[in-house]
Scaffold this active site. Sequence first.
Site, short mmCIF file in Angstrom:
data_model
loop_
_atom_site.label_atom_id
_atom_site.label_comp_id
_atom_site.label_asym_id
_atom_site.label_seq_id
_atom_site.Cartn_x
_atom_site.Cartn_y
_atom_site.Cartn_z
N HIS A 23 0.80 -1.29 -0.10
CA HIS A 23 0.00 -0.04 0.03
C HIS A 23 0.73 1.28 -0.16
O HIS A 23 0.83 2.14 0.83
CB HIS A 23 -1.03 -0.01 1.09
CG HIS A 23 -0.64 -0.56 2.40
ND1 HIS A 23 -1.38 -1.49 2.89
CD2 HIS A 23 0.26 -0.18 3.40
CE1 HIS A 23 -0.90 -1.92 4.28
NE2 HIS A 23 0.04 -0.88 4.40
N HIS A 77 -1.98 -8.88 16.11
CA HIS A 77 -2.24 -7.63 15.41
C HIS A 77 -3.21 -8.07 14.26
O HIS A 77 -3.13 -9.07 13.67
CB HIS A 77 -1.18 -7.32 14.83
CG HIS A 77 -0.84 -6.00 14.02
ND1 HIS A 77 -1.90 -4.95 14.03
CD2 HIS A 77 0.12 -5.74 12.94
CE1 HIS A 77 -1.58 -4.13 13.12
NE2 HIS A 77 -0.55 -4.56 12.72
N GLU A 79 -4.00 -6.49 11.39
CA GLU A 79 -3.85 -5.93 10.18
C GLU A 79 -3.86 -7.31 9.26
O GLU A 79 -3.14 -8.27 9.59
CB GLU A 79 -2.55 -5.06 9.93
CG GLU A 79 -2.48 -4.52 8.78
CD GLU A 79 -1.64 -3.52 8.53
OE1 GLU A 79 -0.81 -3.25 9.41
OE2 GLU A 79 -1.72 -2.65 7.35
N ASP A 81 -2.08 -8.40 6.84
CA ASP A 81 -1.05 -9.12 6.47
C ASP A 81 -0.59 -10.24 7.61
O ASP A 81 0.09 -11.14 7.18
CB ASP A 81 0.23 -8.26 6.21
CG ASP A 81 0.39 -7.26 7.28
OD1 ASP A 81 -0.37 -6.89 8.20
OD2 ASP A 81 1.68 -6.80 7.42
N HIS A 144 1.78 -1.44 16.03
CA HIS A 144 1.26 -0.57 14.82
C HIS A 144 -0.16 0.14 14.89
O HIS A 144 -0.40 1.30 14.41
CB HIS A 144 1.82 -1.12 13.62
CG HIS A 144 1.30 -0.58 12.32
ND1 HIS A 144 0.96 -1.34 11.33
CD2 HIS A 144 1.28 0.83 12.02
CE1 HIS A 144 0.70 -0.49 10.19
NE2 HIS A 144 0.74 0.78 10.35
N ASP A 163 4.76 -6.35 14.60
CA ASP A 163 5.41 -5.57 13.47
C ASP A 163 6.68 -4.94 14.13
O ASP A 163 7.55 -4.58 13.22
CB ASP A 163 4.42 -4.19 13.11
CG ASP A 163 3.56 -4.79 12.03
OD1 ASP A 163 3.58 -5.80 11.62
OD2 ASP A 163 2.67 -3.85 11.92
N TYR A 191 11.76 0.38 7.31
CA TYR A 191 10.60 0.12 7.83
C TYR A 191 9.88 1.04 9.01
O TYR A 191 9.02 1.50 9.04
CB TYR A 191 10.67 -1.37 8.41
CG TYR A 191 9.36 -2.11 9.12
CD1 TYR A 191 8.76 -2.76 8.14
CD2 TYR A 191 8.76 -1.85 9.95
CE1 TYR A 191 7.62 -3.47 8.65
CE2 TYR A 191 7.84 -2.34 10.68
CZ TYR A 191 6.93 -3.21 9.85
OH TYR A 191 5.92 -3.94 10.23
N HIS A 222 7.97 -9.43 10.51
CA HIS A 222 8.49 -9.43 8.98
C HIS A 222 9.81 -9.72 9.17
O HIS A 222 10.54 -8.79 10.03
CB HIS A 222 8.16 -7.81 8.47
CG HIS A 222 6.52 -7.70 8.31
ND1 HIS A 222 5.91 -8.30 7.36
CD2 HIS A 222 5.72 -6.80 8.93
CE1 HIS A 222 4.63 -7.76 7.29
NE2 HIS A 222 4.61 -7.04 8.26
FE1 FEO Z 1 0.85 -3.75 11.01
FE2 FEO Z 1 2.74 -5.98 9.06
O1 FEO Z 1 1.05 -5.04 9.90
#
Ligand code: FEO
Length: 394
Positions: A23, A77, A79, A81, A144, A163, A191, A222
Amino acid sequence: MKSTLADGVTWVGFVDWNVRDFHGYVTARGSTYNAYLIEDEKNAVIDTVKAQYADDFLARIAAQIPLDKVDYIICNHAEPDHSGGFPAALKACPNATVVCNAKCQAALARHFDVSDWKFLVVKEGDTLSLGSKTLQFFDTPMVHWPESMVTYYMEEEILFSMDAFGQHYATSYRFDDEADMPEIMQEAKMYYANIVLPFERPVGRALEKLGGLKIRMIAPSHGVIWRSHIAEIMAAYQGWRVSKPVKKVVIAFTSMWNSTRNMAKAIAEGAEEYDVNVHLLDMADNNNTTFVTDIMDAAAVAFGSPTLNMGIMPRMASALTYLRGLKPKGKTGVAFGSYGWAAKGSEEVAGYMQAMGMEFVCDPIACQFSADAATLAECREAGRALARVALQAE
Ligand code: FEO
């Protein structure tokens, strides 16, 4: 690929080699969506992956244990992903209970039909025994999202940090000491600049809270797992959190017929008279992701655009809008740009900088059509002033 973190702890995520647009974040080195399996009397999975990679994730778990032996899937989390794989995972793992905090439960209910999901709602400091192993949960709001939390594996001193401390970095290696450290640190910095920068206070609170834990390994959502450079990434976060400046001047511009480009070059010439690092970025050739990363630790900046339709050029507007949302702190700068019949470009650039709380070394520098000798001299002087500001950085 080695994927064992400790006895009974296995990485079960997905390496996304080819994702290039997260995004708007240009992920030039791809990414990973990390998930982890902890085997004990009860078996727990920490986080999932993007929905489209759920089959790969489930296959990795199934290679370790039958899927009906998964007792818990922890959602650190919401989100997508990390949560996108939940519907498929809960279908495949019929005995799994979703473990998350109350805010996360509410967020998951806005993303998915959770009517037949079993939940175990945890709060700050709660523990979950898996038999011989214990997990503990800590809220890290806004690192996040509001519901973000981390999971701490007490016996092995592994922090599943979600994250935080992540990098968009695809690699067949799982650990920091196996991969290329300068690349990893650069990706961790990128990041931070693109994802975490606006959250100075929440990051401060999280670091304070997590600083009290004994940590042998940090396993983020990640990128690589930190096991040999924990002190380095912790120290880097402390510096990035306060946008600790270095002796660097970043000059970013767009140009139409080279006049604003010549002004940018003159600013750079002035700054280069001093012992500071000077970066000159034509935003027609640079993306917002690397731009904000470069700005994060710059002590001084210069932003320029010619006037276009009584405003600024789209690439500079995009870069400055993106930067403004990330709330960079402690910058001193100058706005500049050429114009044809109304000096609106440099004024609008200055408005963006003002909105970010930047200080100015001088008024916006504007010139009609080609930059003449007097304008270029003014630009060189502004460059010198920016360099003198940068010299004050540690
Ligand atoms: Fe805030 Fe990797 O998601």
